[in-house]
Scaffold this motif. Structure first.
Motif, PDB file in Angstrom:
ATOM      1  N   GLN A   4     -77.661  59.056 -21.968  1.00  0.00           N
ATOM      2  CA  GLN A   4     -77.071  57.727 -21.863  1.00  0.00           C
ATOM      3  C   GLN A   4     -76.081  57.492 -23.011  1.00  0.00           C
ATOM      4  OE1 GLN A   4     -77.116  55.650 -19.509  1.00  0.00           O
ATOM      5  NE2 GLN A   4     -78.999  55.860 -18.316  1.00  0.00           N
ATOM      6  N   ALA A   5     -76.466  57.914 -24.220  1.00  0.00           N
ATOM      7  CA  ALA A   5     -75.589  57.729 -25.371  1.00  0.00           C
ATOM      8  C   ALA A   5     -74.291  58.518 -25.209  1.00  0.00           C
ATOM      9  CB  ALA A   5     -76.314  58.153 -26.644  1.00  0.00           C
ATOM     10  N   ALA A   6     -74.405  59.772 -24.787  1.00  0.00           N
ATOM     11  CA  ALA A   6     -73.208  60.594 -24.589  1.00  0.00           C
ATOM     12  C   ALA A   6     -72.339  60.037 -23.460  1.00  0.00           C
ATOM     13  CB  ALA A   6     -73.608  62.040 -24.292  1.00  0.00           C
ATOM     14  N   SER A   7     -72.978  59.526 -22.399  1.00  0.00           N
ATOM     15  CA  SER A   7     -72.228  58.916 -21.304  1.00  0.00           C
ATOM     16  C   SER A   7     -71.473  57.681 -21.798  1.00  0.00           C
ATOM     17  CB  SER A   7     -73.173  58.543 -20.163  1.00  0.00           C
ATOM     18  OG  SER A   7     -73.741  59.694 -19.563  1.00  0.00           O
ATOM     19  N   ALA A   8     -72.134  56.884 -22.621  1.00  0.00           N
ATOM     20  CA  ALA A   8     -71.473  55.706 -23.186  1.00  0.00           C
ATOM     21  C   ALA A   8     -70.284  56.112 -24.052  1.00  0.00           C
ATOM     22  CB  ALA A   8     -72.469  54.889 -24.005  1.00  0.00           C
ATOM     23  N   ALA A   9     -70.448  57.162 -24.841  1.00  0.00           N
ATOM     24  CA  ALA A   9     -69.360  57.625 -25.706  1.00  0.00           C
ATOM     25  C   ALA A   9     -68.158  58.059 -24.878  1.00  0.00           C
ATOM     26  CB  ALA A   9     -69.854  58.774 -26.585  1.00  0.00           C
ATOM     27  N   VAL A  10     -68.409  58.769 -23.799  1.00  0.00           N
ATOM     28  CA  VAL A  10     -67.324  59.203 -22.912  1.00  0.00           C
ATOM     29  C   VAL A  10     -66.609  57.999 -22.307  1.00  0.00           C
ATOM     30  CG1 VAL A  10     -66.820  60.386 -20.739  1.00  0.00           C
ATOM     31  CG2 VAL A  10     -68.369  61.441 -22.398  1.00  0.00           C
ATOM     32  N   GLU A  11     -67.384  57.007 -21.874  1.00  0.00           N
ATOM     33  CA  GLU A  11     -66.782  55.820 -21.267  1.00  0.00           C
ATOM     34  C   GLU A  11     -66.029  54.974 -22.298  1.00  0.00           C
ATOM     35  OE1 GLU A  11     -69.714  55.016 -17.460  1.00  0.00           O
ATOM     36  OE2 GLU A  11     -70.257  54.132 -19.393  1.00  0.00           O
ATOM     37  N   MET A  12     -66.527  54.904 -23.530  1.00  0.00           N
ATOM     38  CA  MET A  12     -65.823  54.160 -24.567  1.00  0.00           C
ATOM     39  C   MET A  12     -64.488  54.819 -24.890  1.00  0.00           C
ATOM     40  SD  MET A  12     -68.694  52.765 -27.270  1.00  0.00           S
ATOM     41  CE  MET A  12     -69.493  54.346 -27.560  1.00  0.00           C
ATOM     42  N   ARG A  13     -64.473  56.130 -24.953  1.00  0.00           N
ATOM     43  CA  ARG A  13     -63.219  56.851 -25.217  1.00  0.00           C
ATOM     44  C   ARG A  13     -62.197  56.575 -24.114  1.00  0.00           C
ATOM     45  NH1 ARG A  13     -63.989  63.146 -25.668  1.00  0.00           N
ATOM     46  NH2 ARG A  13     -64.528  62.825 -23.469  1.00  0.00           N
ATOM     47  N   ARG A  14     -62.659  56.600 -22.872  1.00  0.00           N
ATOM     48  CA  ARG A  14     -61.760  56.341 -21.749  1.00  0.00           C
ATOM     49  C   ARG A  14     -61.281  54.888 -21.745  1.00  0.00           C
ATOM     50  NH1 ARG A  14     -64.606  57.677 -16.433  1.00  0.00           N
ATOM     51  NH2 ARG A  14     -65.637  55.691 -16.890  1.00  0.00           N
ATOM     52  N   ASP A  15     -62.195  53.943 -22.079  1.00  0.00           N
ATOM     53  CA  ASP A  15     -61.818  52.539 -22.088  1.00  0.00           C
ATOM     54  C   ASP A  15     -60.797  52.246 -23.180  1.00  0.00           C
ATOM     55  OD1 ASP A  15     -62.433  49.927 -20.815  1.00  0.00           O
ATOM     56  OD2 ASP A  15     -62.986  49.365 -22.866  1.00  0.00           O
ATOM     57  N   LEU A  16     -60.904  52.933 -24.323  1.00  0.00           N
ATOM     58  CA  LEU A  16     -59.934  52.719 -25.396  1.00  0.00           C
ATOM     59  C   LEU A  16     -58.535  53.147 -24.948  1.00  0.00           C
ATOM     60  CD1 LEU A  16     -59.575  51.808 -28.350  1.00  0.00           C
ATOM     61  CD2 LEU A  16     -59.816  54.214 -29.006  1.00  0.00           C
ATOM     62  N   LYS A  17     -58.456  54.235 -24.198  1.00  0.00           N
ATOM     63  CA  LYS A  17     -57.153  54.658 -23.665  1.00  0.00           C
ATOM     64  C   LYS A  17     -56.580  53.595 -22.735  1.00  0.00           C
ATOM     65  CE  LYS A  17     -57.978  59.658 -23.892  1.00  0.00           C
ATOM     66  NZ  LYS A  17     -58.085  60.911 -23.087  1.00  0.00           N
ATOM     67  N   ARG A  18     -57.455  52.973 -21.947  1.00  0.00           N
ATOM     68  CA  ARG A  18     -56.993  51.950 -21.008  1.00  0.00           C
ATOM     69  C   ARG A  18     -56.447  50.732 -21.738  1.00  0.00           C
ATOM     70  NH1 ARG A  18     -58.905  47.331 -19.247  1.00  0.00           N
ATOM     71  NH2 ARG A  18     -60.894  47.624 -20.346  1.00  0.00           N
ATOM     72  N   VAL A  19     -57.215  50.189 -22.682  1.00  0.00           N
ATOM     73  CA  VAL A  19     -56.774  48.970 -23.358  1.00  0.00           C
ATOM     74  C   VAL A  19     -55.588  49.235 -24.278  1.00  0.00           C
ATOM     75  CG1 VAL A  19     -59.043  47.898 -23.207  1.00  0.00           C
ATOM     76  CG2 VAL A  19     -58.457  49.221 -25.240  1.00  0.00           C
ATOM     77  N   SER A  20     -55.429  50.478 -24.723  1.00  0.00           N
ATOM     78  CA  SER A  20     -54.292  50.796 -25.586  1.00  0.00           C
ATOM     79  C   SER A  20     -52.968  50.685 -24.842  1.00  0.00           C
ATOM     80  CB  SER A  20     -54.446  52.208 -26.163  1.00  0.00           C
ATOM     81  OG  SER A  20     -55.538  52.270 -27.056  1.00  0.00           O
ATOM     82  N   GLN A  21     -53.021  50.693 -23.520  1.00  0.00           N
ATOM     83  CA  GLN A  21     -51.805  50.565 -22.723  1.00  0.00           C
ATOM     84  C   GLN A  21     -51.381  49.110 -22.547  1.00  0.00           C
ATOM     85  OE1 GLN A  21     -50.130  53.371 -21.898  1.00  0.00           O
ATOM     86  NE2 GLN A  21     -51.788  54.322 -23.074  1.00  0.00           N
ATOM     87  N   ILE A  22     -52.264  48.179 -22.894  1.00  0.00           N
ATOM     88  CA  ILE A  22     -51.929  46.754 -22.750  1.00  0.00           C
ATOM     89  C   ILE A  22     -51.004  46.355 -23.895  1.00  0.00           C
ATOM     90  CG2 ILE A  22     -52.859  44.419 -22.653  1.00  0.00           C
ATOM     91  CD1 ILE A  22     -55.469  45.643 -21.605  1.00  0.00           C
ATOM     92  N   PRO A  23     -49.830  45.823 -23.613  1.00  0.00           N
ATOM     93  CA  PRO A  23     -48.885  45.487 -24.688  1.00  0.00           C
ATOM     94  C   PRO A  23     -49.325  44.261 -25.477  1.00  0.00           C
ATOM     95  CG  PRO A  23     -48.016  44.790 -22.571  1.00  0.00           C
ATOM     96  CD  PRO A  23     -49.270  45.549 -22.273  1.00  0.00           C
ATOM     97  N   THR A  24     -48.912  44.210 -26.732  1.00  0.00           N
ATOM     98  CA  THR A  24     -49.094  43.029 -27.569  1.00  0.00           C
ATOM     99  C   THR A  24     -47.716  42.537 -27.991  1.00  0.00           C
ATOM    100  OG1 THR A  24     -49.132  44.175 -29.717  1.00  0.00           O
ATOM    101  CG2 THR A  24     -51.189  44.114 -28.469  1.00  0.00           C
ATOM    102  N   SER A  25     -47.679  41.435 -28.691  1.00  0.00           N
ATOM    103  CA  SER A  25     -46.391  40.880 -29.119  1.00  0.00           C
ATOM    104  C   SER A  25     -45.708  41.750 -30.164  1.00  0.00           C
ATOM    105  CB  SER A  25     -46.596  39.469 -29.672  1.00  0.00           C
ATOM    106  OG  SER A  25     -47.426  39.496 -30.824  1.00  0.00           O
ATOM    107  N   VAL A  26     -46.445  42.701 -30.753  1.00  0.00           N
ATOM    108  CA  VAL A  26     -45.863  43.604 -31.751  1.00  0.00           C
ATOM    109  C   VAL A  26     -45.832  45.038 -31.225  1.00  0.00           C
ATOM    110  CG1 VAL A  26     -46.449  42.158 -33.724  1.00  0.00           C
ATOM    111  CG2 VAL A  26     -48.108  43.836 -32.897  1.00  0.00           C
ATOM    112  N   GLY A  27     -45.926  45.182 -29.912  1.00  0.00           N
ATOM    113  CA  GLY A  27     -45.838  46.502 -29.316  1.00  0.00           C
ATOM    114  C   GLY A  27     -47.186  46.994 -28.822  1.00  0.00           C
ATOM    115  N   LYS A  28     -47.207  48.243 -28.366  1.00  0.00           N
ATOM    116  CA  LYS A  28     -48.442  48.830 -27.863  1.00  0.00           C
ATOM    117  C   LYS A  28     -49.424  49.133 -28.986  1.00  0.00           C
ATOM    118  CE  LYS A  28     -47.038  50.989 -23.509  1.00  0.00           C
ATOM    119  NZ  LYS A  28     -47.008  52.263 -22.735  1.00  0.00           N
ATOM    120  N   LEU A  29     -50.695  49.163 -28.617  1.00  0.00           N
ATOM    121  CA  LEU A  29     -51.728  49.530 -29.580  1.00  0.00           C
ATOM    122  C   LEU A  29     -51.667  51.033 -29.852  1.00  0.00           C
ATOM    123  CD1 LEU A  29     -54.744  47.547 -28.053  1.00  0.00           C
ATOM    124  CD2 LEU A  29     -53.251  46.840 -29.922  1.00  0.00           C
ATOM    125  N   HIS A  30     -51.846  51.378 -31.093  1.00  0.00           N
ATOM    126  CA  HIS A  30     -51.927  52.791 -31.470  1.00  0.00           C
ATOM    127  C   HIS A  30     -53.302  53.014 -32.091  1.00  0.00           C
ATOM    128  CE1 HIS A  30     -47.684  53.551 -30.628  1.00  0.00           C
ATOM    129  NE2 HIS A  30     -47.427  52.394 -31.224  1.00  0.00           N
TER     130      HIS A  30
END
Length: 438
Positions: free
Chosen positions: A123-149
């Motif tokens: 379960q922990a490893a599955s959560a880690a995999v999903e968190m890594r994937r979710d970070l890639k997703r939210v990093s694509q959402i623009p902010t007023s100062v550009g994309k998240l890095h």
């Protein structure tokens, strides 16, 4: 000082209890791990316990630069920063809850998570995999100062973890022991985007779930979760009272009227680090370590109460922990620098059983609550906080190191000797700090 601090804590707890009908308990419940709420309710006098499970330490880089850029935009930037942080960390906490885990500690840009129950390693490893994937997703959402890095590095270890719930004025969760150090070491070894696990965890994940790096470290190969999610535990009627027992009164009062607006202000922050808990635990056992942790924390709580300093949390650290506190982060007050220096001197002069090394800094901090609907964290964040931690690392045990701005602004003068200069991450020029004496 202890008795005076106890009276103040009692008065504030009565104020908090009076406000409970206004939703205060609900607000505090979100900021306390499920494990702690149940512990305080079911075994209120128990000071330590051993928990089997898988611990995950996840560190996200890139937030400091983002916070500084958004802070320059004033109130609008601050609100956007809260939304961005909650989008990132809130998603990760939701994933954690659905995988049978819970947030134990939040360190500004890092999460300490504990997974228990059936198949907790997978379960922990599955959560880690999903968190890594979710970070890639939210990093694509623009902010007023550009994309998240942003980038994430994750470490995990399966073992037996020693948890302590100590403190006379209000209880605090302290996570310690050799297995905690192993989990943190795994994260330190992880490169951006990697999930590094211990050999113990790798064995539980199953064959071909990991691959060795050139240095022998084991990296999870999964690209998607390997097991189904689990039901999220429901809240209990006792949670409001339990949350009050583990929340510092001045923090509870600040949060007592609903979610506070996120703020940027000048504050004085400090870290008090204690070390050597791994050997202490092995040589003397958990009961003796609980005694020493309790006495050390009681000295700190009394000094903080006397100076109206907010103890924000006791963070985890390899072979020890860090008490993080703030003066002026919750409300504007006089001589925040002097009150923090007096508290630090008082604690050091009390000779706590666990020697402390102290780092103090002054500057702009972001104060707010971030997270998900059912799990959240409240703290001070920003470069001032990060630098305070780095100043702390330069201090030897039993000593206080402070940024020059702290001593310059304090209304009481102290004997001080320059130390350094030291090279700090994110700082172009080496920094001189001062050893604070009488």
């Amino acid at each position: 000082m202890t008795s005076c601090g106890a009276r103040r804590a009692t008065d504030r707890n009565e104020e908090v209890a009076a406000n409970d009908g206004n939703g205060l308990g609900d607000r505090l419940d979100r900021l306390v791990p499920r494990l702690v709420l149940d512990w305080v309710t079911d075994e209120p006098d128990r000071r330590w316990r051993i928990v089997e499970g898988t611990m995950v330490f996840a560190d996200i880089s890139g937030f400091t630069a983002l916070s500084e850029r958004l802070a320059a935009r004033g109130r609008i930037g601050t609100e956007e920063l809260v939304e961005t942080l909650s989008r990132v960390f809130g998603g990760m906490l939701d994933i954690t809850a659905r995988r049978g885990g819970q947030l134990l500690k939040f360190g500004g840009d890092a999460l300490l998570l504990l997974f228990t129950g059936p198949d907790h390693a997978r379960q922990a490893a599955s959560a880690a995999v999903e968190m890594r994937r979710d970070l890639k997703r939210v990093s694509q959402i623009p902010t007023s100062v550009g994309k998240l890095h942003l980038a994430i590095s994750i470490g995990a270890h399966t073992g037996t973890f020693c948890l302590f719930l100590v403190g006379d004025l209000y209880r605090q969760l302290i996570v310690a022991g050799p297995d905690v150090t192993v989990a943190m070491d795994a994260e330190s070894a992880a490169e951006a985007g990697q999930i590094v696990v211990s050999a113990t965890t790798a064995e539980l994940l199953g064959p071909r779930s990991t691959k060795p790096r050139a240095d022998g470290r084991l990296v999870v190969r999964w690209r998607k979760a390997a097991v189904d999610t689990v039901p999220v535990p429901a809240a209990r009627a006792t949670d409001a009272g339990a949350a009050r027992r583990v929340t510092p009164p001045n923090v509870a009062s600040f949060l007592g009227h609903g979610a506070p607006d996120p703020i940027h202000r000048i504050a004085t922050v400090a870290f008090f680090k204690f070390s050597g808990t791994d050997r202490h635990l092995q040589d003397k056992g958990p009961e003796r370590l609980a005694d020493d942790l309790s006495r050390t924390l009681n000295m700190a709580q009394a000094a903080f109460e006397a100076e109206d300093i907010a103890l924000l949390h006791v963070d985890v650290d390899a072979d020890g922990g860090k008490i993080f506190c703030s003066s002026g982060g919750l409300s504007t007050s006089e001589d925040d620098e002097g009150r923090m220096l007096r508290a630090a001197r008082s604690i050091i002069e009390a000779s706590p059983p666990l020697q402390l090394q102290v780092g103090i800094n002054r500057g702009h901090v972001f104060t707010g609550e971030i997270g998900a609907r059912d799990q959240a964290a409240f703290s001070n964040m920003g470069d001032t906080v990060n630098t305070a931690a780095r100043i702390m690392a330069t201090a030897p045990p039993g000593a206080i190191h402070a940024h020059p701005a702290v001593l310059e602004s304090a209304r009481v003068r102290y004997d001080a000797e320059p130390r350094g200069p030291f090279t700090f991450k994110g700082k172009a020029q080496p920094q001189v700090v001062y050893l604070v004496g009488e």
